[in-house]
Design an enzyme around this catalytic site. Structure first.
Site, mmCIF file in Angstrom:
data_model
loop_
_atom_site.group_PDB
_atom_site.id
_atom_site.type_symbol
_atom_site.label_atom_id
_atom_site.label_comp_id
_atom_site.label_asym_id
_atom_site.label_seq_id
_atom_site.Cartn_x
_atom_site.Cartn_y
_atom_site.Cartn_z
ATOM 1 N N GLY A 144 17.079 -20.707 -18.506
ATOM 2 C CA GLY A 144 17.083 -21.948 -19.271
ATOM 3 C C GLY A 144 18.191 -22.861 -18.769
ATOM 4 O O GLY A 144 19.213 -22.388 -18.281
ATOM 5 N N GLN A 177 24.118 -29.752 -19.145
ATOM 6 C CA GLN A 177 24.799 -28.817 -18.254
ATOM 7 C C GLN A 177 24.910 -29.359 -16.833
ATOM 8 O O GLN A 177 25.733 -28.908 -16.058
ATOM 9 C CB GLN A 177 24.078 -27.468 -18.222
ATOM 10 N N CYS A 202 25.215 -17.672 -20.169
ATOM 11 C CA CYS A 202 25.011 -19.106 -19.965
ATOM 12 C C CYS A 202 25.403 -19.464 -18.542
ATOM 13 O O CYS A 202 26.437 -19.006 -18.049
ATOM 14 C CB CYS A 202 25.865 -19.883 -20.973
ATOM 15 N N LEU A 203 24.579 -20.286 -17.900
ATOM 16 C CA LEU A 203 24.897 -20.706 -16.535
ATOM 17 C C LEU A 203 26.209 -21.498 -16.492
ATOM 18 O O LEU A 203 26.840 -21.582 -15.447
ATOM 19 C CB LEU A 203 23.754 -21.540 -15.952
ATOM 20 N N HIS A 239 19.355 -21.635 -27.883
ATOM 21 C CA HIS A 239 20.561 -21.676 -27.048
ATOM 22 C C HIS A 239 20.621 -23.011 -26.289
ATOM 23 O O HIS A 239 21.647 -23.688 -26.290
ATOM 24 C CB HIS A 239 20.528 -20.495 -26.063
ATOM 25 N N GLU A 240 19.512 -23.372 -25.643
ATOM 26 C CA GLU A 240 19.499 -24.607 -24.854
ATOM 27 C C GLU A 240 19.589 -25.838 -25.757
ATOM 28 O O GLU A 240 20.247 -26.814 -25.406
ATOM 29 C CB GLU A 240 18.257 -24.677 -23.966
ATOM 30 N N HIS A 257 23.055 -26.960 -26.559
ATOM 31 C CA HIS A 257 23.718 -27.788 -25.537
ATOM 32 C C HIS A 257 23.507 -29.277 -25.804
ATOM 33 O O HIS A 257 24.367 -30.095 -25.474
ATOM 34 C CB HIS A 257 23.182 -27.467 -24.135
#
Length: 187
Positions: free
Chosen positions: A59, A64, A107-108, A149-150, A153
């Site tokens: 994701g 991000q 998380c990236l 989660h996304e 952001h």
């Protein structure tokens, strides 16, 4: 138009976008609604997908990559070439289950850090697809967790803000070179 945006699910040596990491102020800004879904939007989707696959993610939210738009790309089956990714523009959770589950998240934007987070087990989400068509989906398990989660952001929230175990959080952050002062605990 029924085709979805397709990119090869492969790692690029030089992905098109840079992923920002915990501590970067750009991750704490709220995203704005996408007013028009057009070719520029679809190109951003392609770039985000290529960047996500290159980073071994499932994701990625536009903030991000320093784009303050309410846009997410998700693929919980990155090894399945036949399964297209999910694109959510201006997503909104319209219902969530009373049942909560604990699951490990990463998380990236916080590479290497994996911690338990409590979230609703199932959600119903309304959004626009990559052609601006309204969509609604009921999802559960990993896909529900990933969407939530996304979506966090989009409001400047990181998964570490939701971690209950402060000791584990501080140890993991320190171990991977991040600072606990960049966490904004949600109460």
């Amino acid at each position: 138009m029924t085709a979805t945006i397709q990119v090869e699910k492969t790692k690029l040596k030089r992905p098109p976008l840079d992923i920002h990491v915990l501590g970067d102020r750009v991750l704490r800004q709220s995203a704005k609604r996408v007013s028009k879904v057009d070719d520029n939007t679809r190109q951003l989707v392609r770039d985000m997908l290529q960047t996500m696959y290159s980073a071994d993610g499932i994701g990625l939210a536009a903030p991000q990559v320093a784009v303050h738009k309410q846009l997410l790309v998700i693929d919980v089956e990155p090894d399945n070439a036949a399964r297209p990714p999910l694109v959510l523009i201006n997503p909104k959770i319209i219902r969530h289950s009373k049942e909560l589950t604990v699951g490990q998240e990463g998380c990236l934007s916080i590479p290497g850090v994996f911690l338990d987070v409590v979230r609703p087990a199932a959600i119903e989400v309304a959004y626009k697809d990559e052609y601006g068509r309204p969509q609604k989906r009921q999802v559960s398990d990993l896909l529900a967790r990933c969407i939530q989660h996304e979506m966090d952001h989009l409001g400047g929230i990181m998964f570490v803000d939701r971690v209950d175990n402060a000791l584990a959080l501080n140890q993991e952050l320190q171990k991977h070179g991040f600072s606990a002062k960049d966490v904004q605990v949600i109460t």
